[in-house]
Every structure is written in structure tokens, then in C-alpha cells.
Write an enzyme that holds these catalytic residues in place. Structure first.
Site, PDB file in Angstrom:
ATOM      1  N   ASP A 180       0.752  -1.188   0.121  1.00 57.83           N
ATOM      2  CA  ASP A 180       0.041  -0.039  -0.054  1.00 57.83           C
ATOM      3  C   ASP A 180       0.881   1.268  -0.017  1.00 57.83           C
ATOM      4  O   ASP A 180       2.050   1.164   0.296  1.00 57.83           O
ATOM      5  CB  ASP A 180      -1.177  -0.166   1.145  1.00 57.83           C
ATOM      6  CG  ASP A 180      -0.582   0.180   2.376  1.00 57.83           C
ATOM      7  OD1 ASP A 180      -1.299  -0.003   3.335  1.00 57.83           O
ATOM      8  OD2 ASP A 180       0.604   0.640   2.589  1.00 57.83           O
ATOM      9  N   ASN A 188      -4.065  13.142   0.346  1.00 59.70           N
ATOM     10  CA  ASN A 188      -5.441  13.554   0.427  1.00 59.70           C
ATOM     11  C   ASN A 188      -5.693  14.921   1.042  1.00 59.70           C
ATOM     12  O   ASN A 188      -6.182  15.751   0.515  1.00 59.70           O
ATOM     13  CB  ASN A 188      -6.441  12.748   0.796  1.00 59.70           C
ATOM     14  CG  ASN A 188      -6.811  11.538  -0.116  1.00 59.70           C
ATOM     15  OD1 ASN A 188      -6.574  11.821  -1.296  1.00 59.70           O
ATOM     16  ND2 ASN A 188      -6.899  10.422   0.292  1.00 59.70           N
ATOM     17  N   HIS A 193      -8.706  15.356  -2.391  1.00 59.44           N
ATOM     18  CA  HIS A 193      -9.166  13.815  -2.904  1.00 59.44           C
ATOM     19  C   HIS A 193      -9.040  13.760  -4.303  1.00 59.44           C
ATOM     20  O   HIS A 193      -8.768  12.566  -4.898  1.00 59.44           O
ATOM     21  CB  HIS A 193     -10.463  13.550  -2.435  1.00 59.44           C
ATOM     22  CG  HIS A 193     -10.437  13.312  -0.761  1.00 59.44           C
ATOM     23  ND1 HIS A 193     -10.338  11.866  -0.454  1.00 59.44           N
ATOM     24  CD2 HIS A 193     -11.061  14.132  -0.017  1.00 59.44           C
ATOM     25  CE1 HIS A 193     -10.326  12.279   1.060  1.00 59.44           C
ATOM     26  NE2 HIS A 193     -10.821  13.493   1.463  1.00 59.44           N
ATOM     27  N   ASP A 197      -7.056  10.820  -5.946  1.00 57.05           N
ATOM     28  CA  ASP A 197      -7.505   9.788  -7.029  1.00 57.05           C
ATOM     29  C   ASP A 197      -6.337   9.880  -8.320  1.00 57.05           C
ATOM     30  O   ASP A 197      -6.329   8.386  -8.701  1.00 57.05           O
ATOM     31  CB  ASP A 197      -8.882  10.274  -7.722  1.00 57.05           C
ATOM     32  CG  ASP A 197      -9.981   9.952  -6.638  1.00 57.05           C
ATOM     33  OD1 ASP A 197      -9.756   9.244  -5.819  1.00 57.05           O
ATOM     34  OD2 ASP A 197     -11.113  10.415  -7.033  1.00 57.05           O
ATOM     35  N   GLU A 223      -6.138   2.126  -0.822  1.00 55.46           N
ATOM     36  CA  GLU A 223      -4.751   2.656  -1.283  1.00 55.46           C
ATOM     37  C   GLU A 223      -3.825   0.970  -1.392  1.00 55.46           C
ATOM     38  O   GLU A 223      -2.618   0.927  -1.390  1.00 55.46           O
ATOM     39  CB  GLU A 223      -3.869   3.582  -0.654  1.00 55.46           C
ATOM     40  CG  GLU A 223      -3.729   3.408   0.655  1.00 55.46           C
ATOM     41  CD  GLU A 223      -4.641   3.849   1.641  1.00 55.46           C
ATOM     42  OE1 GLU A 223      -4.193   4.057   2.869  1.00 55.46           O
ATOM     43  OE2 GLU A 223      -5.806   3.743   1.311  1.00 55.46           O
TER      44      GLU A 223
END
Length: 307
Positions: A180, A188, A193, A197, A223
Site C-alpha cells: 500500500d 488527500n 481527494h 485519485d 490504497e
């Protein structure tokens, strides 16, 4: 593992897609349309026919295509019919309009294009048989994570199970990596956000440059990602994931006027093919090593064969 965006899960998304597909309206079957593919939730799988000369996309109640998402402006974008095709025009939205990841002010749409308005993603379908395309898109979404365009968790687990069976049957090695993004919440928090993305999409694109064609990449959740590496011994898998870790450490992410870096932590599980092992056991081993990598400072690979 972090929660899925907007609290959604793959199981929920699959159920929504099946319901949407079975409840598809029989009208305007071959008109060009937008299919809402992200985020998962009540609107996922919705089909919006582009039947008028102009169609407004936004979150206002009077918009022809209403996306109930706070990241979407009240009147976000306009879809305009042009010579049997369609163009999208940004209406000075707060978060911008993107086509296939590129911010646009005006862009003619091509069949299969991804239209991003805020956090929402729709896919533009304009082929000769839109009804068939729509159902194919629904089928695809039951296996593919729409944000990153890699296998979703359910599909990744199916692939891992199949490869485990092959490994046992033919006595071949197999490895599985679970990793991860380190401190992803800070991306973020600092950049928003939408940038988060973008980072996940760019991350998967970079990973594909490193792994082999026969390896399978999937989004395990949030993630967190997994890679199935068939016919791969532990030391070979460790070397591959270490190359991936270094690649991401040195890669610069660029989103609009922002530049930043991310690192990854990874845990490995590997079998020789001589002993039977379950999918659950493989994931549990990789997850244990992933937690060990985090506990020892992150940005590292832990597991059999690791350096």
C-alpha cells in the site's frame, strides 16, 4: 487497510451493477450515452442517454444529468451534439473537467472516453450498438476497479485462487505481493481527494511498467494493491517488488501545478508448488509481512527472499 472511497465495497458495487443492468430502460437503446462508473453507490451503472442538442452535467436538480456528489459543481459541464458526435465543454467548474485524465476546456468525445467531473467518472459510449456496449461495460465493472482500471478485489482473489490451483497441479512456484501507499492520507489532506485519485491512477500506470505481462495487478482496497506473480520463486518476486519500490520512490507525481512523491510498503508470500496452501493463507502471510514493513519504517519490502 483504509476504507474504500465513499464507504463502498466491491460486493456492494457488484450488487448495484447487477440491479442496474437488470433494470436498464428499454428506451433509446442505440443513442449515445454516459454510463456512471465511479464512485460505487446508488448511481453506479446508471445510463444517461444524450438525446438532446445540449445536456448539462452537474449536481443541480435542473441538470439533465444530475450527479449527487459534492465535488461536482452545480452546473459543471455541457455535452453538446456536433455532427452526430458529442463534445464536452467545461462550465468554469470548481474542480475542472477531465477526459481520460487530461483537464479540458472543450473536447470532442470519442467512443469509450472517460469523463471525469469532480470525483465522478462516466464512460462515453457512442458505438453502433450502445445496448451491447452498455451490458459489456456492466460486465467489465464487476471485475475491474473503475478508478484505477485494474482488477478489483473480488476478481483479484479469483485470479489468485486459479493460479494457486495451477501451481499445485503443475508443481510450479507462485508469489503474491500485497502493498500500500505510505501515508496516503497526507496526499488527500494536502492536495485534495481529486489529487489522491490521480495518484492512485498514476501509481497503477507506473506499476504496469515494471511488472510482467503475465503478472496480475489488482486493487485490494483503498490504497492497498496486490500482485499475483505466477511461475515466480521467492527471490525473483522480492527482486521484482524491490524494483517496483525503488521506481515509485524515484517517481515524481505531477498534478496540475503540484509535484509530490509517494513511497510504498510491501509484504510477500511465496510457495514452491510442492504443498497445498489456501488463498486465505497466502493473503494472511503477505499481510503479516506488510505490517512488518510498516512497523520497521515503511518504504520497504518484507517477506521470503527479500533483501
Amino acid at each position: 487497510m483504509e476504507n474504500w472511497p465513499f464507504g463502498a465495497t466491491n460486493v456492494d458495487a457488484t450488487q448495484v451493477l447487477i440491479q442496474r443492468s437488470s433494470a436498464a430502460l428499454p428506451t433509446s437503446l442505440n443513442q449515445a450515452c454516459l454510463v456512471h462508473i465511479y464512485p460505487a453507490g446508488p448511481q453506479m451503472g446508471s445510463r444517461f442517454a444524450l438525446s438532446g442538442e445540449t445536456v448539462i452535467v452537474g449536481r443541480d436538480f435542473d441538470c439533465q444529468i444530475r450527479l449527487d456528489d459534492g465535488s461536482v459543481s452545480r452546473r459543471h459541464a455541457l455535452i453538446q451534439s456536433e455532427d452526430n458526435e458529442h463534445a464536452v465543454i467545461d462550465l468554469q467548474s470548481t474542480n475542472g473537467t477531465f477526459v481520460n485524465g487530461w483537464r479540458v476546456e472543450r473536447r470532442r468525445l470519442k467512443d469509450g472516453d472517460y469523463l471525469h467531473t469532480g470525483n465522478s467518472i462516466c464512460r462515453y459510449l457512442a458505438g453502433g450498438n450502445v445496448e451491447a456496449q452498455y451490458h459489456e461495460e456492466i460486465r467489465r465493472l464487476t471485475a475491474i476497479d473503475p478508478l484505477t482500471d485494474v482488477q478489483n478485489r473480488r476478481s483479484l482473489m479469483e485470479t489468485l485462487g486459479q493460479e494457486l490451483a495451477n501451481a499445485a497441479r503443475y508443481r510450479r512456484p507462485l508469489a503474491f505481493a500485497l502493498f500500500d501507499v505510505d501515508h496516503f492520507k497526507s496526499v488527500n489532506d494536502e492536495f485534495g481527494h481529486l489529487c489522491g485519485d490521480f495518484a492512485l491512477r498514476e501509481l497503477t500506470r507506473q506499476i504496469r511498467l515494471v511488472i510482467r505481462q503475465q503478472d496480475t495487478l489488482g486493487r485490494y482496497g483503498g490504497e492497498e494493491f496486490g500482485i499475483v506473480l505466477p511461475d515466480t520463486h521467492a527471490h525473483e518476486a522480492a527482486a521484482t517488488v524491490e524494483r517496483l519500490r525503488l521506481h515509485m520512490e524515484n517517481h515524481r507525481f505531477r498534478y496540475e501545478d503540484q509535484t509530490f512523491s509517494v513511497t510504498i510498503s510491501a509484504g510477500l508470500s511465496a510457495i514452491s508448488g510442492e504443498d497445498w496452501i489456501t488463498t486465505h493463507e497466502v493473503i494472511h502471510q503477505a499481510d503479516d509481512f506488510l505490517r512488518r514493513a510498516k512497523a520497521h519504517g515503511r518504504n520497504r519490502v518484507c517477506g521470503p527472499g527479500s533483501f
